[in-house]
Structures are given as structure tokens and as C-alpha cells.
Motif scaffolding. Structure first.
Motif, PDB file in Angstrom:
ATOM      1  N   GLY A 166       5.345  10.418  34.073  1.00 23.22           N
ATOM      2  CA  GLY A 166       4.650  10.788  35.309  1.00 23.22           C
ATOM      3  C   GLY A 166       3.829  12.053  35.161  1.00 23.22           C
ATOM      4  N   LEU A 167       2.493  11.867  35.187  1.00 28.06           N
ATOM      5  CA  LEU A 167       1.595  13.021  35.061  1.00 28.06           C
ATOM      6  C   LEU A 167       0.799  13.168  36.362  1.00 28.06           C
ATOM      7  N   GLY A 168       1.549  13.360  37.459  1.00 25.80           N
ATOM      8  CA  GLY A 168       0.913  13.564  38.768  1.00 25.80           C
ATOM      9  C   GLY A 168       0.971  15.037  39.135  1.00 25.80           C
ATOM     10  N   THR A 169       1.221  15.328  40.414  1.00 23.75           N
ATOM     11  CA  THR A 169       1.201  16.709  40.899  1.00 23.75           C
ATOM     12  C   THR A 169       2.178  17.590  40.116  1.00 23.75           C
ATOM     13  N   VAL A 170       3.440  17.184  40.040  1.00 23.14           N
ATOM     14  CA  VAL A 170       4.445  18.029  39.380  1.00 23.14           C
ATOM     15  C   VAL A 170       4.302  17.930  37.854  1.00 23.14           C
ATOM     16  N   GLY A 171       4.035  16.721  37.355  1.00 18.90           N
ATOM     17  CA  GLY A 171       3.886  16.519  35.910  1.00 18.90           C
ATOM     18  C   GLY A 171       2.772  17.399  35.335  1.00 18.90           C
ATOM     19  N   LEU A 209       9.137  12.333  36.458  1.00 16.80           N
ATOM     20  CA  LEU A 209       8.367  12.885  37.582  1.00 16.80           C
ATOM     21  C   LEU A 209       7.424  11.822  38.139  1.00 16.80           C
ATOM     22  N   ILE A 210       7.988  10.626  38.307  1.00 16.06           N
ATOM     23  CA  ILE A 210       7.192   9.493  38.768  1.00 16.06           C
ATOM     24  C   ILE A 210       7.327   9.312  40.276  1.00 16.06           C
ATOM     25  N   GLY A 211       8.542   9.421  40.789  1.00 18.45           N
ATOM     26  CA  GLY A 211       8.811   9.144  42.207  1.00 18.45           C
ATOM     27  C   GLY A 211       9.098   7.672  42.407  1.00 18.45           C
ATOM     28  N   ASP A 245      12.611   2.174  41.524  1.00 22.01           N
ATOM     29  CA  ASP A 245      12.950   1.167  40.500  1.00 22.01           C
ATOM     30  C   ASP A 245      12.710   1.649  39.065  1.00 22.01           C
ATOM     31  N   PHE A 246      11.490   2.095  38.792  1.00 20.15           N
ATOM     32  CA  PHE A 246      11.190   2.543  37.427  1.00 20.15           C
ATOM     33  C   PHE A 246      12.012   3.791  37.073  1.00 20.15           C
ATOM     34  N   PRO A 247      12.117   4.792  37.973  1.00 19.65           N
ATOM     35  CA  PRO A 247      12.981   5.947  37.667  1.00 19.65           C
ATOM     36  C   PRO A 247      14.440   5.558  37.404  1.00 19.65           C
ATOM     37  N   ASN A 268      13.599  13.790  41.515  1.00 18.02           N
ATOM     38  CA  ASN A 268      13.565  12.631  42.403  1.00 18.02           C
ATOM     39  C   ASN A 268      14.808  12.550  43.308  1.00 18.02           C
ATOM     40  N   LYS A 269      14.708  13.156  44.508  1.00 19.49           N
ATOM     41  CA  LYS A 269      15.871  13.177  45.414  1.00 19.49           C
ATOM     42  C   LYS A 269      16.176  11.796  45.978  1.00 19.49           C
ATOM     43  N   ALA A 270      15.129  10.983  46.191  1.00 20.85           N
ATOM     44  CA  ALA A 270      15.362   9.638  46.743  1.00 20.85           C
ATOM     45  C   ALA A 270      16.202   8.819  45.758  1.00 20.85           C
ATOM     46  N   LYS A 272       9.509  28.525  48.055  1.00 22.41           N
ATOM     47  CA  LYS A 272       8.616  27.361  48.126  1.00 22.41           C
ATOM     48  C   LYS A 272       9.407  26.078  47.875  1.00 22.41           C
ATOM     49  N   GLY A 273       9.311  25.162  48.819  1.00 27.76           N
ATOM     50  CA  GLY A 273      10.076  23.927  48.699  1.00 27.76           C
ATOM     51  C   GLY A 273       9.300  22.805  48.029  1.00 27.76           C
ATOM     52  N   ALA A 274       8.028  23.030  47.750  1.00 28.31           N
ATOM     53  CA  ALA A 274       7.205  21.979  47.129  1.00 28.31           C
ATOM     54  C   ALA A 274       5.987  22.640  46.480  1.00 28.31           C
ATOM     55  N   GLY A 275       5.101  21.774  45.959  1.00 25.46           N
ATOM     56  CA  GLY A 275       3.892  22.279  45.313  1.00 25.46           C
ATOM     57  C   GLY A 275       3.992  22.087  43.818  1.00 25.46           C
ATOM     58  N   SER A 276       2.835  21.965  43.184  1.00 19.18           N
ATOM     59  CA  SER A 276       2.784  21.612  41.771  1.00 19.18           C
ATOM     60  C   SER A 276       3.536  22.627  40.888  1.00 19.18           C
ATOM     61  N   PRO A 325       5.339  25.521  41.743  1.00 16.64           N
ATOM     62  CA  PRO A 325       6.706  25.889  42.141  1.00 16.64           C
ATOM     63  C   PRO A 325       7.738  24.818  41.758  1.00 16.64           C
ATOM     64  N   THR A 326       7.416  23.548  41.985  1.00 12.91           N
ATOM     65  CA  THR A 326       8.376  22.486  41.661  1.00 12.91           C
ATOM     66  C   THR A 326       8.504  22.334  40.144  1.00 12.91           C
ATOM     67  N   ALA A 327       7.342  22.387  39.465  1.00 12.18           N
ATOM     68  CA  ALA A 327       7.368  22.264  38.005  1.00 12.18           C
ATOM     69  C   ALA A 327       8.183  23.401  37.395  1.00 12.18           C
TER      70      ALA A 327
HETATM   71  N1  LIG Z   1       4.916  17.162  44.874  1.00 15.91           N
HETATM   72  C1  LIG Z   1       5.884  18.023  45.176  1.00 15.91           C
HETATM   73  O1  LIG Z   1       5.643  19.128  45.663  1.00 15.91           O
HETATM   74  C2  LIG Z   1       7.323  17.659  44.915  1.00 15.91           C
HETATM   75  C3  LIG Z   1       8.332  18.567  45.279  1.00 15.91           C
HETATM   76  C4  LIG Z   1       9.681  18.252  45.006  1.00 15.91           C
HETATM   77  C5  LIG Z   1       9.987  17.049  44.384  1.00 15.91           C
HETATM   78  N2  LIG Z   1       8.971  16.178  44.091  1.00 15.91           N
HETATM   79  C6  LIG Z   1       9.352  14.916  43.445  1.00 15.91           C
HETATM   80  O2  LIG Z   1       8.745  14.868  42.164  1.00 15.91           O
HETATM   81  C7  LIG Z   1       8.438  13.524  41.822  1.00 15.91           C
HETATM   82  C8  LIG Z   1       6.940  13.433  41.465  1.00 15.91           C
HETATM   83  O3  LIG Z   1       6.193  13.831  42.596  1.00 15.91           O
HETATM   84  P1  LIG Z   1       4.613  14.070  42.502  1.00 15.91           P
HETATM   85  O4  LIG Z   1       4.234  14.728  43.776  1.00 15.91           O
HETATM   86  O5  LIG Z   1       4.261  14.706  41.220  1.00 15.91           O
HETATM   87  O6  LIG Z   1       4.116  12.552  42.532  1.00 15.91           O
HETATM   88  P2  LIG Z   1       2.653  12.001  42.143  1.00 15.91           P
HETATM   89  O7  LIG Z   1       1.639  13.086  42.274  1.00 15.91           O
HETATM   90  O8  LIG Z   1       2.444  10.747  42.882  1.00 15.91           O
HETATM   91  O9  LIG Z   1       2.798  11.683  40.584  1.00 15.91           O
HETATM   92  C9  LIG Z   1       3.457  10.552  40.077  1.00 15.91           C
HETATM   93  C10 LIG Z   1       2.798  10.178  38.760  1.00 15.91           C
HETATM   94  O10 LIG Z   1       3.506   9.063  38.208  1.00 15.91           O
HETATM   95  C11 LIG Z   1       2.569   7.994  37.984  1.00 15.91           C
HETATM   96  N3  LIG Z   1       3.266   6.726  38.246  1.00 15.91           N
HETATM   97  C12 LIG Z   1       3.660   6.230  39.445  1.00 15.91           C
HETATM   98  N4  LIG Z   1       4.298   5.056  39.285  1.00 15.91           N
HETATM   99  C13 LIG Z   1       4.316   4.798  37.956  1.00 15.91           C
HETATM  100  C14 LIG Z   1       4.828   3.741  37.163  1.00 15.91           C
HETATM  101  N5  LIG Z   1       5.467   2.707  37.702  1.00 15.91           N
HETATM  102  N6  LIG Z   1       4.669   3.816  35.820  1.00 15.91           N
HETATM  103  C15 LIG Z   1       4.033   4.851  35.258  1.00 15.91           C
HETATM  104  N7  LIG Z   1       3.500   5.882  35.956  1.00 15.91           N
HETATM  105  C16 LIG Z   1       3.657   5.857  37.286  1.00 15.91           C
HETATM  106  C17 LIG Z   1       1.443   8.246  38.961  1.00 15.91           C
HETATM  107  O11 LIG Z   1       0.250   7.609  38.534  1.00 15.91           O
HETATM  108  P3  LIG Z   1      -1.044   7.514  39.522  1.00 15.91           P
HETATM  109  O12 LIG Z   1      -1.833   8.770  39.284  1.00 15.91           O
HETATM  110  O13 LIG Z   1      -1.724   6.276  39.115  1.00 15.91           O
HETATM  111  O14 LIG Z   1      -0.497   7.436  40.935  1.00 15.91           O
HETATM  112  C18 LIG Z   1       1.343   9.761  38.921  1.00 15.91           C
HETATM  113  O15 LIG Z   1       0.586  10.220  37.828  1.00 15.91           O
HETATM  114  C19 LIG Z   1       8.835  12.680  43.037  1.00 15.91           C
HETATM  115  O16 LIG Z   1      10.142  12.165  42.829  1.00 15.91           O
HETATM  116  C20 LIG Z   1       8.848  13.683  44.175  1.00 15.91           C
HETATM  117  O17 LIG Z   1       9.735  13.337  45.218  1.00 15.91           O
HETATM  118  C21 LIG Z   1       7.661  16.453  44.320  1.00 15.91           C
END
Ligand SMILES: NC(=O)c1ccc[n+]([C@@H]2O[C@H](COP(=O)([O-])OP(=O)(O)OC[C@H]3O[C@@H](n4cnc5c(N)ncnc54)[C@H](OP(=O)(O)O)[C@@H]3O)[C@@H](O)[C@H]2O)c1
Length: 421
Positions: free
Chosen positions: A8-13, A67-69, A72-74, A92-94, A287-291, A293-295
Motif C-alpha cells: 500500500g503506497l497511499g497516504t500513509v505508505g 497500509l492498504i486498508g 480481505d486483502f489485509p 488497520n483498525k478495522a 495528531k490522530g491522522a495524516g500522512s 504523523p501516522t507514518a
Molecule cells: N490516512 C490516515 O491518516 C490514517 C490514519 C490512521 C490509520 N490509517 C489506516 O492506514 C491504512 C492506509 O490508509 P491510507 O489513508 O494510506 O489509505 P489510502 O490512501 O487509500 O492508501 C491505500 C493504498 O493501497 C492501495 N490499495 C488498495 N487496495 C489494494 C489492493 N487490493 N491491492 C493492492 N493495493 C491496494 C491503494 O491504491 P490506489 O491508489 O489505487 O487506491 C493505495 O495506494 C488504513 O488501514 C487506514 O485505516 C490511515
């Protein structure tokens, strides 16, 4: 150097990638992400794929970071980590609230470490502190503001005197609320986190589905303004207390008095207030969230692993916690009735409460209405401590009376003291 496989290379990744680039402790060996091809600039020379075997089949990798969210896959990744005896770090709290019983007990049996600091309250180091400092004594109470989105919305409603839907739309435009904010505003995200925190402090397993959870969708501007007038703030409070040998646990909008350390926690900040029998109250805020701080919490788990300082949660055969029905809990309450503006109404409402032993601490009535107006008025009553179920019955009776024009609103008032029997 610890070798990381990042899912998972999204917000936190992406935040983690930035932190690890400068790290003397760890390096990212491979990334698995479904849209890795669009992220080539960020990845630079790190090998990436959408196929999980790129990480799973690489024997060099020590840690899986998820860090996918979603679930199923996690869950697949967690099972692979445990079976392959790889450390798993996840935000991933869920996933953990839903499948934690199986994940943690299987990990304990296989002696696999799971780092989940980032899953509870973003950057706030609560898991580590609970596990290694605070938890060697009975903990009678834990209260938390565990969801930044709802705290932001409630703060803005109060500051701007604007209704819920208006501030939600604005927060979505600013990127402070998800396009689909359901899990935040219905209290479920806070419920997942509270289930994990209560499990951590009791070493029993709390099933999140059994935690009474009420969201903020029904909170009206009137209640926010009344709260302010009376010296309270409404917060979505995650509350655990142990009383009379029973575990009470709930997530609901709550009136927080100015004497509580949680009163000052505004905007998107999170906080956790823990009361230890010997050490007293501890407030953790941040901070409870954000790229980044969470990372950072994910990174701290990685560094602790690299330095051999991680402590695992021993959950080999956890007992399920018996949750006491919230209807039996005892609090002070704020009640708002919409009533016809005519003589005798207060006496009738007081009679319905008094006949059930509910005593009134204060009464307020909005004074802006004309004396002979036909418009309904707000009648706000603050009760002394009473049982939730008794109050619910009294309000059901009041709602049937012809003077009552709308459903009654009831919100508990909770300071930081553990309720006494
Ligand atoms: N964001 C926060 O501030 C925060 C804070 C606390 C905890 N968290 C937890 O951290 C985790 C990640 O959150 P995030 O905000 O970083 O999420 P996000 O921005 O949606 O990043 C998820 C990444 O995983 C990829 N992905 C999703 N499904 C996939 C799959 N089946 N196979 C491969 N790659 C997949 C996504 O690709 P795409 O780019 O194509 O969507 C995206 O790059 C979650 O469990 C969330 O609850 C987040």
C-alpha cells in the motif's frame, strides 16, 4: 538494516517512504500496490508490483507493513505474515477489530510480533505506553476522542455556529473528511479503536459489534449552542470504565465539562485519558491522522523492532469480555425537550422524571421567544445521576404528552471521574 515489504503506497505508505529514505535502521525492499505504475516517480528505484508474491516470495524481507486498508486483502497478508513468521506492522483498525481475536492469538502461538501503534490514534504513542508502562496496575477508566473527523466537525459547528451538513461539506472540500464519511460520523471508527484499547488494558477480547455506538449525525446546532451556554462541549467520546466488577463501554456524543482535560481537545486532534489505580490520570494528545504523523507511528514500530525493543501482546487464549448493558450505566444527563409555550409544562415534565426518582439539577428555557408565542420552545433539563434505562422510560412517557412537540434529545454528561455505584 531491517528489510521491509510495504503493502500500500497511499497516504500513509507515501509518508513512510519519506521517513525510511533517511533512516539508518530500515530500507524498503519491495512495494505491492494495485496502482504502482502510476507511482513510479515516488517509487524511484524501489521494485514494485501489484502481485503480492513480490514480497511474500522474497526471503530477504523481515517485516510486512500493511497500509492498504479494507479487510480481505489485509487479512490475507496478516495470515501470510503469521504463517511465515514475519513481523507484521499495520495501521488497520478495522481489520484488527474485526479479526483481531484470531490474528493476535495465532500470532502469539507462532511467536510473531504485531505492531499496531498507528491503528489506534495516529501519532499518539498509546499502545506502547499502555503495554510497557501503564498496564501493570488496574485501570478503572479510559476515555478517548479517537476520531479526528468528528472532532473537527463538532468543533467547527460550535465555532462557526453552523449546522452539521454545512460543516461536513466544507470539511470534505478541504480533504478533512472522506467523500464517504460513514465510518467516521456513525462512530464505527472510534468503536474499532476503543475495542482494541479496552482489550489491551484488560487482556480480554472486546467484540466491537457489542459496543453501544451512537454517531454524531443527529447532533443539532441547538444542542451545540446549549452546551456552550452551560459550559460544556459536545465530543464523540469513546468511554470504558470498570465499575462494580462490570465492564461498561460505549461510543456516543457526550457533554464534556470544562474541568475535564478532554474539553480542550479541538479540531482534528485526538486524545486519550487513562486512569491508573496508582499512577492517577494520564493524558495523551496529538495528531490522530495524516500522512506523516501516522507514518511516524509505523516507523517507530519498525525502529523498535530493529533495536529489539518491541514488546508483543500475549493473547494466546484470550477470554471474551462480558460487556455490561449500557442501559444500566449511571450518568448525569442533558435533556432537550421541544414543548408548547404554555403554563404548567415544566411541572408536568418534572413530574414524569420525579415519579421515577430522577432528580433535576438545573432547568433552562430559551428566553428569546415572545411571551404568548405559539412556537414551541426548548426546555433544557440537567439531571443528577440517574440510570440510562430509567431516563429512557421517563422520556418515552414525556414524548407521548400533547405539550411535547418533538423527540426528546438526551446526552450524557461525563467528567473524568469513574462513576460511583
Ligand atoms: N490516512 C490516515 O491518516 C490514517 C490514519 C490512521 C490509520 N490509517 C489506516 O492506514 C491504512 C492506509 O490508509 P491510507 O489513508 O494510506 O489509505 P489510502 O490512501 O487509500 O492508501 C491505500 C493504498 O493501497 C492501495 N490499495 C488498495 N487496495 C489494494 C489492493 N487490493 N491491492 C493492492 N493495493 C491496494 C491503494 O491504491 P490506489 O491508489 O489505487 O487506491 C493505495 O495506494 C488504513 O488501514 C487506514 O485505516 C490511515
Amino acid at each position: 538494516m531491517v528489510k521491509i515489504g510495504l503493502f500500500g503506497l497511499g497516504t500513509v505508505g507515501q509518508g513512510l517512504l519519506q521517513l525510511v529514505k533517511k533512516s539508518p535502521y530500515a530500507e524498503i525492499k519491495a512495494v505491492v500496490d494495485r496502482s504502482y505504475q502510476k507511482k513510479k516517480d515516488i517509487l524511484q528505484d524501489i521494485p514494485a508490483s501489484d502481485d503480492p508474491s513480490m514480497i511474500l516470495e522474497n526471503p530477504e524481507i523481515d517485516i510486512y507493513v500493511e497500509l492498504i486498508g479494507g479487510i480481505d486483502f489485509p487479512l490475507f497478508i496478516a495470515r501470510e505474515a503469521i504463517d511465515r513468521k514475519k513481523t507484521l506492522i499495520t495501521a488497520n483498525k478495522a481489520l484488527l477489530a474485526e479479526h483481531g481475536y484470531a490474528i493476535f492469538s495465532r500470532a502469539s502461538l507462532n511467536e510473531v510480533h504485531i505492531g499496531f501503534e498507528a491503528a489506534i490514534a495516529g501519532a499518539i504513542p498509546i499502545v506502547r505506553n499502555l503495554m510497557s508502562v501503564i498496564n501493570y496496575q488496574p485501570i478503572s477508566r479510559l476515555q478517548g476522542i479517537l476520531n479526528g473527523t468528528t472532532n473537527y466537525l463538532l468543533t467547527k459547528m460550535a465555532k462557526r455556529k453552523a449546522p452539521y451538513h454545512e460543516v461536513l461539506k466544507e470539511a470534505q472540500e478541504l480533504g478533512l473528511a472522506e467523500a464517504d464519511p460513514t465510518l467516521d460520523v456513525n462512530g464505527m471508527d472510534a468503536c474499532h479503536k476503543l475495542a482494541l484499547l479496552a482489550s489491551l488494558i484488560t487482556n480480554k477480547w472486546f467484540e466491537y459489534e457489542r459496543i453501544e455506538t451512537v454517531g454524531i449525525e443527529q447532533i443539532s446546532l441547538s444542542d451545540i449552542l446549549w452546551a456552550e451556554k452551560m459550559g460544556y462541549k459536545i465530543k464523540l467520546l469513546a468511554d470504558y470504565h470498570y465499575n462494580d466488577k462490570k465492564h461498561f463501554i460505549s461510543v456516543e456524543p457526550t457533554m464534556i465539562p470544562s474541568s475535564s482535560p478532554l474539553y480542550a481537545i479541538d479540531n482534528e486532534d485526538n486524545a486519550i485519558l487513562v486512569k491508573g489505580e496508582f499512577s492517577g490520570e494520564h493524558l495523551f494528545a496529538g495528531k490522530g491522522a495524516g500522512s506523516l504523523p501516522t507514518a511516524y507511528s509505523v516507523y517507530a514500530d519498525i525502529v523498535n523492532y530493529a533495536l529489539g525493543r518491541h514488546s508483543s501482546w500475549d493473547m494466546k487464549h484470550p477470554e471474551y469480555a462480558a460487556i455490561a448493558p449500557e442501559s444500566g450505566a449511571d450518568y448525569e444527563f442533558y435533556i432537550r425537550l421541544q414543548v408548547q409555550n404554555r403554563p404548567g409544562v415544566l411541572a408536568k415534565a418534572a413530574q414524569s422524571l420525579g415519579s421515577r426518582g430522577i432528580s433535576i439539577a438545573a432547568v433552562h428555557q430559551e428566553a428569546i421567544y415572545e411571551e404568548n408565542s405559539q412556537d414551541p420552545v426548548d426546555l433544557v433539563i440537567v439531571t443528577h445521576h440517574c440510570r440510562k434505562e430509567v431516563l429512557t422510560k421517563a422520556l418515552a412517557e414525556i414524548e407521548k404528552q400533547d405539550y411535547c412537540t418533538n423527540a426528546a434529545v438526551k446526552i450524557p454528561i461525563k467528567g473524568s471521574d469513574t462513576p460511583k455505584k
